[in-house]
Every structure is written in structure tokens, then in C-alpha cells.
Write a protein that holds these residues in place. Structure first.
Motif, PDB file in Angstrom:
ATOM      1  N   VAL A 181       0.862  -1.180   0.000  1.00  0.00           N
ATOM      2  CA  VAL A 181       0.000   0.000   0.000  1.00  0.00           C
ATOM      3  C   VAL A 181       0.895   1.226   0.000  1.00  0.00           C
ATOM      4  CG1 VAL A 181      -1.713   1.305   1.287  1.00  0.00           C
ATOM      5  CG2 VAL A 181      -1.833  -1.182   1.257  1.00  0.00           C
ATOM      6  N   ILE A 224       0.716   5.370   0.299  1.00  0.00           N
ATOM      7  CA  ILE A 224      -0.112   6.521   0.647  1.00  0.00           C
ATOM      8  C   ILE A 224       0.699   7.769   0.366  1.00  0.00           C
ATOM      9  CG2 ILE A 224      -1.359   7.699   2.467  1.00  0.00           C
ATOM     10  CD1 ILE A 224      -1.536   4.975   3.877  1.00  0.00           C
ATOM     11  N   SER A 236      -0.646  11.049   0.475  1.00  0.00           N
ATOM     12  CA  SER A 236      -1.028  12.041   1.480  1.00  0.00           C
ATOM     13  C   SER A 236      -2.424  11.716   1.991  1.00  0.00           C
ATOM     14  CB  SER A 236      -1.003  13.456   0.913  1.00  0.00           C
ATOM     15  OG  SER A 236      -1.997  13.591  -0.078  1.00  0.00           O
ATOM     16  N   ILE A 237      -2.690  12.161   3.212  1.00  0.00           N
ATOM     17  CA  ILE A 237      -4.015  12.010   3.813  1.00  0.00           C
ATOM     18  C   ILE A 237      -4.364  13.344   4.452  1.00  0.00           C
ATOM     19  CG2 ILE A 237      -5.342  10.890   5.625  1.00  0.00           C
ATOM     20  CD1 ILE A 237      -3.812   8.390   5.209  1.00  0.00           C
ATOM     21  N   ALA A 239      -9.457  12.879   6.845  1.00  0.00           N
ATOM     22  CA  ALA A 239      -9.651  11.721   5.977  1.00  0.00           C
ATOM     23  C   ALA A 239      -9.762  10.437   6.787  1.00  0.00           C
ATOM     24  CB  ALA A 239      -8.489  11.605   4.999  1.00  0.00           C
ATOM     25  N   PHE A 284      -8.619   6.452   6.425  1.00  0.00           N
ATOM     26  CA  PHE A 284      -7.852   5.440   5.704  1.00  0.00           C
ATOM     27  C   PHE A 284      -8.144   4.099   6.358  1.00  0.00           C
ATOM     28  CE2 PHE A 284      -4.059   2.791   5.290  1.00  0.00           C
ATOM     29  CZ  PHE A 284      -3.992   2.717   3.901  1.00  0.00           C
ATOM     30  N   HIS A 285      -8.620   3.161   5.578  1.00  0.00           N
ATOM     31  CA  HIS A 285      -9.045   1.899   6.160  1.00  0.00           C
ATOM     32  C   HIS A 285      -8.598   0.734   5.291  1.00  0.00           C
ATOM     33  CE1 HIS A 285     -11.464  -1.113   8.038  1.00  0.00           C
ATOM     34  NE2 HIS A 285     -11.931  -1.445   6.856  1.00  0.00           N
ATOM     35  N   ILE A 286      -8.050  -0.292   5.935  1.00  0.00           N
ATOM     36  CA  ILE A 286      -7.748  -1.560   5.270  1.00  0.00           C
ATOM     37  C   ILE A 286      -8.303  -2.661   6.161  1.00  0.00           C
ATOM     38  CG2 ILE A 286      -5.943  -3.150   4.543  1.00  0.00           C
ATOM     39  CD1 ILE A 286      -4.186  -0.810   3.930  1.00  0.00           C
TER      40      ILE A 286
END
Length: 73
Positions: A8, A10, A12-13, A17, A19-21
Motif C-alpha cells: 500500500v 499513501i 497524502s491524507i 480523511a 484510511f481503512h484496510i
């Protein structure tokens, strides 16, 4: 249902936001926003030509509360 996740990346967040997995029961934002825009405001692409003449955006929002996030703290 469990899942296998590979690499994965990333870039930027944003501060609000999510962010989920993997598995999740509930996801809720910590901020909300309201956007008002007139005709032709969110057009994207190459060579767009827009002629709206006289365009007005009238906003009447009497309740002032649209998305309550008080329980998400």
C-alpha cells in the motif's frame, strides 16, 4: 471477511480523511463541509468553453445544521 492486502502506498491524507484496510463496522468523519457553486464551476478537461451569461447562486439555508459530527469525538 478477512483479506490479504499487498503493498500500500499513501501519498497524502487530509486531516479529516479516513484510511481503512480490512474489516470495519462503522466509519464516521470528524469534519464536514458545504460547498456552494454556480453553473459551470466544477468543469474539468481540456478546451472547455462555457458561456452562462448572467449566472447567480442563491443560497437559503435556514436550519444551518446539515451534518452533525458531535458524537464522533
Amino acid at each position: 471477511m478477512p483479506a490479504f492486502v499487498g503493498a500500500v502506498k499513501i501519498n497524502s491524507i487530509a486531516s479529516s480523511a479516513i484510511f481503512h484496510i480490512g474489516d470495519v463496522y462503522s466509519m464516521a468523519p470528524y469534519s464536514t463541509a458545504k460547498t456552494f457553486a454556480g453553473g459551470g464551476s466544477f468543469n474539468t478537461g481540456d478546451g472547455i468553453r462555457i458561456n452562462l451569461g448572467h449566472s447567480y447562486t442563491h443560497v437559503l439555508d435556514k436550519d444551518r445544521i446539515d451534518s452533525s459530527i458531535s458524537a464522533n469525538a
